[in-house]
Design a protein around this motif. Structure first.
Motif, short mmCIF file in Angstrom:
data_model
loop_
_atom_site.label_atom_id
_atom_site.label_comp_id
_atom_site.label_asym_id
_atom_site.label_seq_id
_atom_site.Cartn_x
_atom_site.Cartn_y
_atom_site.Cartn_z
N ASN A 6 -36.59 -25.83 88.60
CA ASN A 6 -36.90 -26.63 89.77
C ASN A 6 -35.93 -27.81 89.80
OD1 ASN A 6 -38.50 -27.54 92.04
ND2 ASN A 6 -39.29 -29.14 90.69
N ARG A 8 -35.74 -31.34 91.67
CA ARG A 8 -36.50 -32.26 92.53
C ARG A 8 -35.66 -33.49 92.84
NH1 ARG A 8 -38.62 -37.01 90.41
NH2 ARG A 8 -38.89 -37.05 88.15
N SER A 9 -35.90 -34.07 94.02
CA SER A 9 -35.11 -35.24 94.42
C SER A 9 -35.97 -36.41 94.87
CB SER A 9 -34.13 -34.85 95.53
OG SER A 9 -34.84 -34.45 96.68
N ASP A 10 -37.26 -36.35 94.63
CA ASP A 10 -38.09 -37.50 94.98
C ASP A 10 -38.15 -38.45 93.79
OD1 ASP A 10 -39.59 -35.37 93.70
OD2 ASP A 10 -41.37 -36.60 93.99
N TRP A 60 -31.42 -36.45 91.50
CA TRP A 60 -31.92 -35.08 91.35
C TRP A 60 -32.22 -34.86 89.87
CZ3 TRP A 60 -28.09 -36.72 94.39
CH2 TRP A 60 -28.21 -36.46 95.77
N THR A 68 -38.20 -31.87 82.06
CA THR A 68 -37.01 -32.48 82.67
C THR A 68 -35.86 -32.37 81.68
OG1 THR A 68 -38.40 -34.01 83.91
CG2 THR A 68 -36.07 -34.56 83.73
#
Length: 161
Positions: A6, A8-10, A60, A68
């Motif tokens: 995955n 993610r960019s939030d 990102w 992570t």
């Protein structure tokens, strides 16, 4: 076994710590000058960038099976962007995650209508340098100057968008 990837960019609570920890994990084998002073430098630059407050800035994170394992960011510097905090944990290098992170960063930079994007690094990181050159970054500045660990070779590279 299929692995769950995955990107993610939030921005989330704890992301400053995630970025610092990724640098600890990613650079611990690169030598003593990537110790506590380096991690303090990373923390300072992440806090200074204030990603959530700058409209053109974004980070990102690569997540592998819920962990992570990498990050990259673009910081809005007004009429240009700065590529920052590109790092993967050693055990995940070669899986294509760095390419996914950098593709997302470059697409975002192009969407900002900047004429170019730059990055700053130091010498001795040959794998990173090869990747940056492959992406079209060219050396702009290479000079000895004070770094977080004392003197060293400062490198600035730029890519036209």
């Amino acid at each position: 076994m299929t692995r769950n990837v995955n990107i993610r960019s939030d921005w989330r609570d704890g992301d400053v710590e995630r970025i610092v920890d990724l640098h600890r994990r990613g650079y611990e084998q690169e030598g003593a000058h990537y110790g506590a002073d380096f991690l303090g430098h990373v923390r300072h630059t992440v806090e200074e960038a204030d990603i959530p407050a700058r409209p053109g800035s974004r980070v990102w994170f690569a997540e592998l099976d819920g962990e992570t394992v990498g990050c990259a960011a673009v910081v809005d510097r007004g009429d240009t962007g700065q590529l920052r905090w590109v790092v993967l944990t050693p055990e995940t290098r070669g899986l294509g995650l760095g390419g996914k992170l950098l593709d997302a960063a470059m697409m975002h930079a192009k969407a900002q209508d900047w004429s170019s994007i730059y990055l700053e690094t130091t010498d001795g990181l040959e794998a990173s340098m090869a990747l940056y050159r492959k992406l079209g970054f060219e050396m702009e500045i290479a000079e000895d100057r004070p770094l977080w660990h004392g003197g060293g070779r400062f490198l600035q590279m730029r890519r036209t968008l």
